[in-house]
Design a protein around this motif. Structure first.
Motif, PDB file in Angstrom:
ATOM      1  N   ALA A  87       0.843  -1.169  -0.272  1.00  0.00           N
ATOM      2  CA  ALA A  87       0.131  -0.102  -0.037  1.00  0.00           C
ATOM      3  C   ALA A  87       0.372   1.754  -0.480  1.00  0.00           C
ATOM      4  O   ALA A  87       0.543   2.613  -0.734  1.00  0.00           O
ATOM      5  N   GLU A  88       2.328   1.265   0.938  1.00  0.00           N
ATOM      6  CA  GLU A  88       2.836   2.497   0.836  1.00  0.00           C
ATOM      7  C   GLU A  88       3.754   2.830  -0.299  1.00  0.00           C
ATOM      8  O   GLU A  88       3.976   4.150  -0.308  1.00  0.00           O
ATOM      9  N   ILE A  89       3.551   1.967  -1.965  1.00  0.00           N
ATOM     10  CA  ILE A  89       4.133   2.130  -2.429  1.00  0.00           C
ATOM     11  C   ILE A  89       3.530   2.952  -3.566  1.00  0.00           C
ATOM     12  O   ILE A  89       3.783   2.958  -5.221  1.00  0.00           O
ATOM     13  N   ARG A  90       1.663   2.366  -3.992  1.00  0.00           N
ATOM     14  CA  ARG A  90       1.395   2.781  -4.986  1.00  0.00           C
ATOM     15  C   ARG A  90       1.004   4.420  -4.502  1.00  0.00           C
ATOM     16  O   ARG A  90       1.075   5.234  -3.811  1.00  0.00           O
ATOM     17  N   GLY A  91       1.128   4.561  -6.423  1.00  0.00           N
ATOM     18  CA  GLY A  91       0.720   6.597  -6.823  1.00  0.00           C
ATOM     19  C   GLY A  91       1.977   6.274  -7.469  1.00  0.00           C
ATOM     20  O   GLY A  91       2.586   5.285  -8.289  1.00  0.00           O
ATOM     21  N   GLU A  92       1.746   7.505  -8.375  1.00  0.00           N
ATOM     22  CA  GLU A  92       2.064   7.921  -9.366  1.00  0.00           C
ATOM     23  C   GLU A  92       3.529   7.965  -9.302  1.00  0.00           C
ATOM     24  O   GLU A  92       3.646   8.678  -8.106  1.00  0.00           O
ATOM     25  N   PRO A  93       5.104   7.794  -9.845  1.00  0.00           N
ATOM     26  CA  PRO A  93       5.721   8.364  -9.915  1.00  0.00           C
ATOM     27  C   PRO A  93       6.668  10.192  -8.778  1.00  0.00           C
ATOM     28  O   PRO A  93       6.837   9.888  -7.788  1.00  0.00           O
ATOM     29  N   GLU A  94       5.797  10.544  -9.198  1.00  0.00           N
ATOM     30  CA  GLU A  94       5.638  12.282  -9.309  1.00  0.00           C
ATOM     31  C   GLU A  94       4.921  12.757  -7.631  1.00  0.00           C
ATOM     32  O   GLU A  94       5.615  13.287  -6.041  1.00  0.00           O
ATOM     33  N   ASP A  95       3.971  11.456  -7.225  1.00  0.00           N
ATOM     34  CA  ASP A  95       3.437  11.611  -5.486  1.00  0.00           C
ATOM     35  C   ASP A  95       4.468  10.741  -5.027  1.00  0.00           C
ATOM     36  O   ASP A  95       4.740  10.772  -3.357  1.00  0.00           O
ATOM     37  N   LEU A  96       5.608  10.176  -5.036  1.00  0.00           N
ATOM     38  CA  LEU A  96       6.379   8.670  -4.372  1.00  0.00           C
ATOM     39  C   LEU A  96       6.931  10.129  -3.845  1.00  0.00           C
ATOM     40  O   LEU A  96       8.158   9.386  -2.924  1.00  0.00           O
ATOM     41  N   LEU A  97       7.498  10.528  -5.165  1.00  0.00           N
ATOM     42  CA  LEU A  97       8.904  11.236  -5.319  1.00  0.00           C
ATOM     43  C   LEU A  97       9.217  13.184  -4.524  1.00  0.00           C
ATOM     44  O   LEU A  97       9.899  13.336  -4.936  1.00  0.00           O
ATOM     45  N   ARG A  98       8.258  13.294  -4.789  1.00  0.00           N
ATOM     46  CA  ARG A  98       8.045  15.456  -4.634  1.00  0.00           C
ATOM     47  C   ARG A  98       7.781  15.309  -3.562  1.00  0.00           C
ATOM     48  O   ARG A  98       7.577  14.922  -2.205  1.00  0.00           O
ATOM     49  N   GLY A  99       8.711  16.437  -3.431  1.00  0.00           N
ATOM     50  CA  GLY A  99       9.959  16.956  -1.961  1.00  0.00           C
ATOM     51  C   GLY A  99      10.499  15.708  -2.001  1.00  0.00           C
ATOM     52  O   GLY A  99      11.488  16.020  -0.487  1.00  0.00           O
ATOM     53  N   VAL A 100      10.689  15.038  -1.105  1.00  0.00           N
ATOM     54  CA  VAL A 100      11.814  13.530  -1.508  1.00  0.00           C
ATOM     55  C   VAL A 100      12.896  14.019  -1.295  1.00  0.00           C
ATOM     56  O   VAL A 100      14.227  14.361  -3.011  1.00  0.00           O
ATOM     57  N   ARG A 101      14.189  14.128  -0.259  1.00  0.00           N
ATOM     58  CA  ARG A 101      15.784  14.435   0.149  1.00  0.00           C
ATOM     59  C   ARG A 101      16.314  13.956  -0.263  1.00  0.00           C
ATOM     60  O   ARG A 101      16.636  13.517   0.758  1.00  0.00           O
ATOM     61  N   ILE A 102      17.039  13.424  -1.590  1.00  0.00           N
ATOM     62  CA  ILE A 102      17.932  12.700  -1.355  1.00  0.00           C
ATOM     63  C   ILE A 102      19.523  13.145  -1.990  1.00  0.00           C
ATOM     64  O   ILE A 102      20.342  14.267  -3.370  1.00  0.00           O
ATOM     65  N   ALA A 103      20.130  13.229  -1.521  1.00  0.00           N
ATOM     66  CA  ALA A 103      21.961  12.805  -1.782  1.00  0.00           C
ATOM     67  C   ALA A 103      22.681  11.359  -2.858  1.00  0.00           C
ATOM     68  O   ALA A 103      22.035  10.471  -2.502  1.00  0.00           O
ATOM     69  N   PHE A 104      22.924  12.317  -3.558  1.00  0.00           N
ATOM     70  CA  PHE A 104      23.406  11.584  -4.558  1.00  0.00           C
ATOM     71  C   PHE A 104      24.756  11.622  -4.618  1.00  0.00           C
ATOM     72  O   PHE A 104      25.847  12.658  -4.588  1.00  0.00           O
ATOM     73  N   SER A 105      25.143  10.646  -4.072  1.00  0.00           N
ATOM     74  CA  SER A 105      27.053  10.347  -4.392  1.00  0.00           C
ATOM     75  C   SER A 105      27.456   9.329  -5.149  1.00  0.00           C
ATOM     76  O   SER A 105      27.274   8.206  -5.006  1.00  0.00           O
ATOM     77  N   VAL A 106      27.767   9.145  -6.599  1.00  0.00           N
ATOM     78  CA  VAL A 106      28.567   8.419  -7.301  1.00  0.00           C
ATOM     79  C   VAL A 106      29.715   7.219  -6.758  1.00  0.00           C
ATOM     80  O   VAL A 106      30.095   6.258  -6.872  1.00  0.00           O
ATOM     81  N   THR A 107      30.662   8.115  -5.989  1.00  0.00           N
ATOM     82  CA  THR A 107      31.642   7.570  -4.940  1.00  0.00           C
ATOM     83  C   THR A 107      32.131   7.335  -4.220  1.00  0.00           C
ATOM     84  O   THR A 107      32.752   6.862  -3.563  1.00  0.00           O
ATOM     85  N   LEU A 108      31.159   7.965  -3.100  1.00  0.00           N
ATOM     86  CA  LEU A 108      30.854   7.842  -1.627  1.00  0.00           C
ATOM     87  C   LEU A 108      32.019   9.056  -1.621  1.00  0.00           C
ATOM     88  O   LEU A 108      33.014   8.762  -0.031  1.00  0.00           O
ATOM     89  N   GLY A 109      33.246   9.478  -2.548  1.00  0.00           N
ATOM     90  CA  GLY A 109      34.159  10.414  -1.762  1.00  0.00           C
ATOM     91  C   GLY A 109      35.252   9.523  -1.493  1.00  0.00           C
ATOM     92  O   GLY A 109      36.553  10.364  -1.756  1.00  0.00           O
ATOM     93  N   TYR A 110      34.971   8.048  -2.257  1.00  0.00           N
ATOM     94  CA  TYR A 110      36.439   7.439  -2.476  1.00  0.00           C
ATOM     95  C   TYR A 110      35.922   6.035  -3.176  1.00  0.00           C
ATOM     96  O   TYR A 110      37.860   5.601  -4.054  1.00  0.00           O
ATOM     97  N   VAL A 111      35.650   5.763  -3.913  1.00  0.00           N
ATOM     98  CA  VAL A 111      35.348   4.673  -4.924  1.00  0.00           C
ATOM     99  C   VAL A 111      35.667   5.356  -6.207  1.00  0.00           C
ATOM    100  O   VAL A 111      35.059   6.468  -6.732  1.00  0.00           O
ATOM    101  N   ASP A 112      36.724   4.104  -7.484  1.00  0.00           N
ATOM    102  CA  ASP A 112      36.881   4.735  -8.315  1.00  0.00           C
ATOM    103  C   ASP A 112      35.440   3.840  -9.103  1.00  0.00           C
ATOM    104  O   ASP A 112      35.457   2.642  -9.147  1.00  0.00           O
ATOM    105  N   VAL A 113      34.901   4.318  -9.880  1.00  0.00           N
ATOM    106  CA  VAL A 113      33.788   4.047 -10.283  1.00  0.00           C
ATOM    107  C   VAL A 113      33.543   4.109 -11.629  1.00  0.00           C
ATOM    108  O   VAL A 113      34.678   4.552 -13.172  1.00  0.00           O
ATOM    109  N   ASN A 114      33.301   2.905 -12.377  1.00  0.00           N
ATOM    110  CA  ASN A 114      33.441   2.365 -14.216  1.00  0.00           C
ATOM    111  C   ASN A 114      32.431   3.811 -14.664  1.00  0.00           C
ATOM    112  O   ASN A 114      31.607   3.384 -14.715  1.00  0.00           O
ATOM    113  N   LYS A 115      33.151   3.881 -15.977  1.00  0.00           N
ATOM    114  CA  LYS A 115      32.496   5.154 -16.649  1.00  0.00           C
ATOM    115  C   LYS A 115      30.971   5.195 -17.118  1.00  0.00           C
ATOM    116  O   LYS A 115      29.949   5.597 -16.887  1.00  0.00           O
ATOM    117  N   GLU A 116      30.769   3.351 -17.785  1.00  0.00           N
ATOM    118  CA  GLU A 116      28.969   3.125 -17.961  1.00  0.00           C
ATOM    119  C   GLU A 116      28.538   3.042 -17.170  1.00  0.00           C
ATOM    120  O   GLU A 116      27.175   3.641 -16.311  1.00  0.00           O
TER     121      GLU A 116
END
Length: 484
Positions: free
Chosen positions: A251-280
């Motif tokens: 029940a908690e995940i029902r709804g349109e994507p916009e409704d589920l994400l609106r205003g959600v604060r997401i910290a985005f980190s590709v490397t966590l500050g120390y990881v080498d990541v494949n370009k793809e």
């Protein structure tokens, strides 16, 4: 058959209710797919068609009589061979376990699935005692990636992961003490959830202690939520289980994507500050972050601010491996994976102060992430910095380290903290291997990772794409004859 083996659990349940097909039809189709594909990928180490079909016939009778049992009645499920199953031995990929000694005992997750009418398909392969991030063991051999059998499926829940994309079962059970659900989910292109520690009851206690979580592995996020509704039921045998919250995850995940994400604060980190990541991998994850932002999430590119805790994790995890082997003598150790024996014997030499220093770092990491989630609802990272590498190896070729945690830097920190984390597919590399996206939330906020993963999967679905092996084998009828 091709139609049945690619249905989600929810689609199967709907078909049962509408009498479009029966649990027996579904079980037969998936058993046939196991017969076709398992020799290639080695997902199952035990299949008992007689028991599976008996349980499917019982479910069919319940639908016919109007006495449907629970949330998953008639849905086939595969069980990692670390969970106790009363009708089948549980040997954890090891010749040192007496199969008969495990019979008649039932893990909480297995009991919950039985109460809800799930049809057991068999046991899935694991490295010995679930000790590493790839799947091979002295008894069962190597488990391979469904998208390219030359590559690893990951581990330690590699058998469970390899089964789902090939239609050998819509639901599987896994465990995760350093990434063992999320690693193979990322490599094999399915959904894998490590719930908050204690949310899914687990017994007997893992030798890896409070690093170890039990959780679902599925083709869709919605099926993952459905499975959580069953798995989170109370079981008094787990003394680490948190009080039951009775959350309806579906029940908690029902709804349109916009409704589920609106205003959600997401910290985005590709490397966590120390990881080498494949370009793809980085490109795919950045595209996912952009999509989430377009759907209303507030994306901030920022690392959580901790150093790589790999040394402390190693003390805790390999200390658990030593714990698993504490009662196994030298003669029996000669039958085991020599690498497991080696790391456990080395860990057995750690001092109490070495171990407690790792515990101290773990506590500091827990505190840092608790404060971090005061500002951000979610942390978004790649599941893994690479795509699947050659099967039969613990690390990629020419890798600078010999141990598996060196290529899983996005997973094990969150076993140390006990936070919920989910891997959801976000693309493929140039060679057609899956790339995983990981959402992490504050401890006990399992709803948040499921809502975000659901929003992403609905907005960018990859569920219609299956491995070539799925389609090649699905060209055969149930009796094994090739269709024109």
């Amino acid at each position: 058959m091709n139609d049945l083996i690619q249905k989600s659990a929810q689609e199967l349940l709907q078909g049962y209710r509408e009498r479009s097909f029966s649990p027996v039809d579904a079980a037969k189709a998936m058993l046939q797919q196991i017969r076709r594909c398992n020799a290639t990928v080695n997902a199952f180490n035990l299949v008992d068609e007689e028991t599976t079909l008996r349980c499917a016939r019982e479910a069919e009778q319940r639908y016919m009589s109007g006495n449907v049992c629970g949330l998953l009645d008639g849905v086939p499920v595969a069980i990692k061979d670390v969970f106790l199953t009363p009708q089948w031995p549980t040997v954890k990929g090891s010749r040192t376990i007496d199969p008969k000694s495990t019979l008649g005992k039932e893990a909480p997750s297995v009991a919950a699935l039985r109460r809800h009418g799930a049809v057991p398909l068999g046991k899935t392969t694991t490295p010995e005692f679930g000790w590493k991030g790839v799947t091979d063991n002295p008894m069962d051999g190597i488990t391979r990636n469904p998208w390219n059998p030359d590559k690893t499926a990951g581990g330690s829940s590699g058998g469970s992961a390899a089964a789902v994309p090939l239609g050998m079962g819509p639901l599987t059970l896994g465990t995760d003490a350093g990434g063992s659900i999320r690693i193979p989910a990322g490599f094999c292109g399915l959904v894998g959830l490590k719930p908050s520690f204690g949310e899914v009851p687990h017994w007997p206690a893992s030798p890896f202690g409070t690093l170890a979580h039990a959780g679902p592995m599925t083709w869709t996020v919605a099926d993952c939520a459905l499975m959580m509704n069953a798995l989170t039921e109370a079981d008094s045998r787990d003394t680490n289980a948190i009080p039951r919250r009775n959350i309806d995850y579906l029940a908690e995940i029902r709804g349109e994507p916009e409704d589920l994400l609106r205003g959600v604060r997401i910290a985005f980190s590709v490397t966590l500050g120390y990881v080498d990541v494949n370009k793809e991998v980085e490109a795919a994850v950045r595209r996912a972050a952009e999509l989430l932002q377009s759907l209303g999430a507030e994306i901030t590119e920022v690392a959580p601010g901790f150093d790589d805790p790999i040394a402390s994790f190693g003390h805790l995890f390999y200390g658990g491996a030593a714990n698993a082997l504490r009662d196994i003598g030298r003669r029996q150790r000669a039958l085991m994976d020599p690498q497991l024996v080696g790391v456990s014997e080395k860990a057995a030499q750690l001092s109490m102060l070495d171990y407690l220093e790792a515990v101290n770092e773990r506590m500091a990491l827990c505190e840092r992430m608790a404060m971090f989630h005061q500002k951000y609802d979610l942390l978004l990272t790649p599941t893994l910095p690479i795509t699947a590498f050659k099967a039969g190896r613990e690390v990629p070729e020419n890798w600078p380290s010999t141990r598996w945690p060196s290529w899983t830097p996005f997973t094990y920190p969150f076993n140390m903290t006990g936070q919920p984390a989910i891997s959801v597919p976000c693309g493929f590399d140039a060679s057609g291997l899956p790339i995983g996206l990981q959402f992490v939330a504050a401890r006990f906020n399992d709803v948040a990772v499921l809502r975000a993963a659901q929003a992403y999967q609905v907005a960018a679905p990859l569920t219609g794409k299956r491995p070539d092996l799925f389609y090649e084998n699905a060209l055969m009828d149930v009796d094994g004859q090739v269709r024109s």
